[in-house]
Design a protein around this motif. Structure first.
Motif, PDB file in Angstrom:
ATOM      1  N   ILE B 273       1.159  -0.761   0.533  1.00  0.00           N
ATOM      2  CA  ILE B 273      -0.010  -0.041  -0.115  1.00  0.00           C
ATOM      3  C   ILE B 273       0.380   1.065   0.075  1.00  0.00           C
ATOM      4  N   ALA B 275       3.763   1.593  -1.406  1.00  0.00           N
ATOM      5  CA  ALA B 275       4.027   1.716  -2.963  1.00  0.00           C
ATOM      6  C   ALA B 275       3.682   2.547  -3.822  1.00  0.00           C
ATOM      7  N   ARG B 276       2.385   1.877  -3.190  1.00  0.00           N
ATOM      8  CA  ARG B 276       0.962   2.561  -3.985  1.00  0.00           C
ATOM      9  C   ARG B 276       0.249   4.092  -3.760  1.00  0.00           C
ATOM     10  N   LEU B 277       0.979   3.934  -2.862  1.00  0.00           N
ATOM     11  CA  LEU B 277       0.584   5.591  -2.470  1.00  0.00           C
ATOM     12  C   LEU B 277       1.988   6.281  -2.715  1.00  0.00           C
ATOM     13  N   MET B 278       2.732   5.852  -3.403  1.00  0.00           N
ATOM     14  CA  MET B 278       4.541   6.524  -3.474  1.00  0.00           C
ATOM     15  C   MET B 278       4.211   7.041  -5.025  1.00  0.00           C
ATOM     16  N   THR B 279       3.400   6.343  -5.654  1.00  0.00           N
ATOM     17  CA  THR B 279       3.333   6.220  -7.253  1.00  0.00           C
ATOM     18  C   THR B 279       1.889   7.383  -7.289  1.00  0.00           C
ATOM     19  N   MET B 280       1.364   7.566  -6.403  1.00  0.00           N
ATOM     20  CA  MET B 280       0.123   8.906  -7.019  1.00  0.00           C
ATOM     21  C   MET B 280       0.241  10.314  -6.227  1.00  0.00           C
ATOM     22  N   PRO B 281      -0.125  10.661  -6.823  1.00  0.00           N
ATOM     23  CA  PRO B 281       1.022  12.140  -6.719  1.00  0.00           C
ATOM     24  C   PRO B 281      -0.099  13.217  -5.729  1.00  0.00           C
ATOM     25  N   VAL B 282       0.651  11.868  -4.823  1.00  0.00           N
ATOM     26  CA  VAL B 282       0.188  12.735  -3.413  1.00  0.00           C
ATOM     27  C   VAL B 282       1.663  13.006  -2.790  1.00  0.00           C
TER      28      VAL B 282
END
Lengths: 256, 445
Positions: B273, B275-282
């Motif tokens: 999760i 890693a997924r969040l780190m690929t998001m524009p946040v």
């Protein structure tokens, strides 16, 4: 789709992408070149430790490359990782979902992190659930899902914001035939809608059915690249992708 | 296609915060651990320690005196001890069934906290010595008088489970009674001797023409103290078990939040999760602040619950109510700083631990050690010098000391500003350590 400027249908472009992990002598990725156009699915095939996950991690801005260029929708992904993140979605190998939240809550949260709100958010979640075949179980906690349902929800979380580019790292690993079929159909529909994809898998049949071009990599290097049919024809004596894969990467076991 | 909001850091922060709270709310056992555990700890430990604190204010320690002497001085000694506020004495005369051995056994069993055996002949021996001292004094002699070679010896048994402070208090009380009784006996003997001399002088003066008589002297020892002790700054709030334990265990509960926080971080990392969040524009800072915000909220709610327990529940169970002092603004800042330090510690624990097991083992052990060092279990002043120096390193100690400053010492924001600064600095250091650990992990893939 959310594209930034005109880039002649080229969604992803990487040149000389190299990654050397600290303390390691050999590069995990060694000068990878790859171009992916709108509506194209490029498969990254390679044995364990070939550098597939490193390549996806760099292209999805999770890792910084040691050298090389990365361009997504015309934006320099190494210099401006925050800017390019809105142009792609990621479907990781892990089931990256909150177990205690429902499918709808997971998708709503990830949609918000992509910056979606209001009607666009509702529509993205509704469409994601429909595409994953989870509309009926939208309010059930993900922790109660089967492996196949989780894989489908994992896919839905990556396409909420309708990105022009999707990175998929073994999205069908460990799922039943029905879920695999649904995922394949969903990806085909996305491809037809113009979404470009970079796709890693160990399933050669899956690659043959879905993938426009294949890049076979091993020990960080790209060994060959082209359409499955062209590559099979190019390497004499190869009857299918399995043969080609073993010809190029060898039969030695890769347990590392 | 698609509608991406630009910017929206606050929006993402808010929904990360709410998502974290929702996740916590759905973990019933986790919520029970976070809220019920410190509340139960406060109630149980405060009730257990209530008498210990009351003893400092006057609860009597039960003891037994075996009077093998039966003399006047022995009687006076027992009567004096019985009047002391800290002792309750059961007096057994010489003809009673309880002898010295039985008294020792009774103390050993814990029936009494102490036992005193007054030896046979004690009163006579002491009186004889005092008489000799007085006679020598009146004869103008020095201390070379032939006093008895063997002095009477009182035997004192102490309950082996008594801590040092109680033993010292009982010994001190016994010495106080002995000193008072001996002083009274000396004065009485001196008075009698002087009045005998006066009577002899009056007889002689009465034989002389126009002779006058001298008055009889009264030298009875004054029991009332001639010098009183007054506290320079009288305390409005007494250091009760409630005042000590409520902030201590509320802080302990706050820092225990680090365990589920770190566990959640590791789980999110392992599930991909993070890693997924780190690929998001946040921004990562937005995600971190959302997580911190949720757990700071939990800490503040937890502290509020513990304060309510101290203010409403504990008095119903027979303890004094918690007094919060008058610096409510300073208290709010201190609670917030403590909550930030606790969540900062949790983030650091989550970043440094490789596995869930590491975090759930290391976290509680670290919190218990920091609590012990910080004086939450035993006051810092009662620790050996080395441990007192080590206690300066405990954030729980900084927080506890600041709460005591507000709750017991009547301090204000200025008085605790150093402690608040230390807690905020600890938060910053913990978050930087977490950031460096995360960066190191990412560099290694």
């Amino acid at each position: 789709m959310n594209n930034e400027g005109d880039h002649n249908g080229t969604v992803l472009e990487v040149h000389g992408l190299t990654k050397v992990y600290p303390g390691s002598a050999a590069p995990a990725l060694d000068g990878l070149d790859l171009t992916v156009h709108r509506g194209e699915i490029v498969g990254l095939l390679g044995p364990n430790g070939a550098g597939k996950t490193t390549a996806i991690s760099i292209m999805s801005t999770l890792l910084r490359p040691t050298a090389g260029r990365l361009s997504i929708c015309g934006v320099d992904g190494v210099a401006h990782p925050e800017r390019v993140r809105r142009h792609f979605g990621v479907v990781p190998q892990e089931l990256a979902l909150f177990d205690r939240l429902s499918a709808a809550e997971n998708l709503t949260y990830f949609g918000r992190m992509y910056g979606l709100r209001g009607a666009a958010l509702k529509e993205g979640v509704r469409e994601g659930l429909r595409l994953a075949g989870l509309t009926e179980r939208a309010d059930a906690p993900v922790g109660s899902f089967s492996g196949g349902m989780k894989r489908r929800a994992n896919l839905a979380a990556g396409i909420l914001h309708r990105p022009p580019l999707l990175f998929l790292d073994e999205p069908t690993v460990g799922v039943d035939a029905q879920s695999r079929h649904l995922i394949m159909e969903s990806l085909a529909r996305l491809r037809d809608a113009g979404v470009a994809m970079v796709y890693t898998t160990h399933y050669m049949e899956e690659a043959r059915r879905l993938i426009s071009r294949v890049a076979i990599i091993d020990r960080g290097k790209r060994l060959d690249c082209g359409s499955p049919a062209a590559l099979i024809a190019k390497h004499a004596g190869c009857a299918d992708l399995d043969d080609l894969f073993l010809r190029l990467t060898g039969k030695q076991l890769r347990d590392g | 296609m698609g509608c991406l909001g630009s910017g929206g850091g606050v929006y993402r922060f808010l929904f990360t915060w709410l998502r974290e709270l929702r996740l916590l709310a759905r973990d019933r056992s986790g919520v029970l651990l976070l809220f019920a555990m410190p509340a139960v700890l406060v109630v149980v430990i405060t009730l257990v320690q209530d008498n210990v604190f009351k003893d400092q204010g006057g609860t009597r320690l039960q003891g037994v005196v075996v009077d093998q002497d039966g003399g006047t001085l022995a009687g006076e000694l027992v009567a004096h001890m019985a009047r002391l506020p800290r002792l309750a004495v059961a007096h057994h005369p010489a003809d009673d069934a309880l002898d010295a051995a039985a008294a020792r056994d009774a103390v050993q069993r814990g029936d009494y906290r102490f036992g005193v055996v007054l030896p046979e002949g004690m009163s006579a021996m002491v009186q004889q010595r005092i008489t000799q001292e007085v006679e020598a004094l009146l004869a103008g002699e020095t201390a070379e008088a032939p006093f008895p070679a063997v002095l009477p010896e009182i035997t004192l048994f102490l309950d082996p489970t008594l801590t040092g402070g109680y033993g010292a208090a009982i010994t001190g009380a016994l010495h106080q009674s002995l000193a008072a009784v001996q002083a009274a006996a000396r004065m009485r003997t001196l008075e009698q001797a002087l009045n005998q001399r006066i009577a002899q002088l009056n007889d002689r003066m009465g034989e002389m023409p126009g002779g006058q008589s001298l008055p009889v002297l009264q030298l009875a020892a004054e029991e009332d103290a001639l010098i009183a002790v007054a506290e320079a700054a009288p305390r409005d709030i007494l250091p009760t078990a409630v005042q000590q334990n409520v902030p201590a265990w509320a802080l302990f509960g706050m820092f225990f939040v680090a365990v589920p926080l770190a566990g959640g971080m590791i789980r999110e990392r392992q599930l991909g999760i993070t890693a997924r969040l780190m690929t998001m524009p946040v921004a990562r800072l937005t995600l971190l602040c959302g997580k911190l915000g949720a757990y700071v909220t939990v800490c503040v709610l937890q502290f509020g619950l513990i304060l309510m327990v101290g203010h409403w529940l504990l008095p119903r169970l027979g303890t004094p109510a918690l007094a919060l002092g008058n610096a409510h603004g300073a208290l709010a800042l201190l609670v917030l700083s403590s909550a930030l330090a606790a969540t900062g510690f949790g983030v650091m624990l989550g970043a440094l631990s490789r596995t869930h097991e590491q975090a759930t083992t290391l976290g509680p052990i670290t919190v218990v050690i920091a609590a012990a060092l910080g004086g939450l279990m035993v006051p810092v002043f009662a620790m050996p010098p080395v441990m007192q120096r080590l206690s300066l390193l405990s954030p729980l100690g900084w927080g506890h000391d600041a709460f005591l400053t507000l709750f017991v010492r009547g301090g204000d924001l200025y008085a605790i500003s150093g402690r608040i600064a230390a807690l905020l600095l600890f938060t910053a250091v913990a978050l930087i350590a977490a950031l460096l650990a995360t960066r190191q992990r990412r560099q290694h893939g």
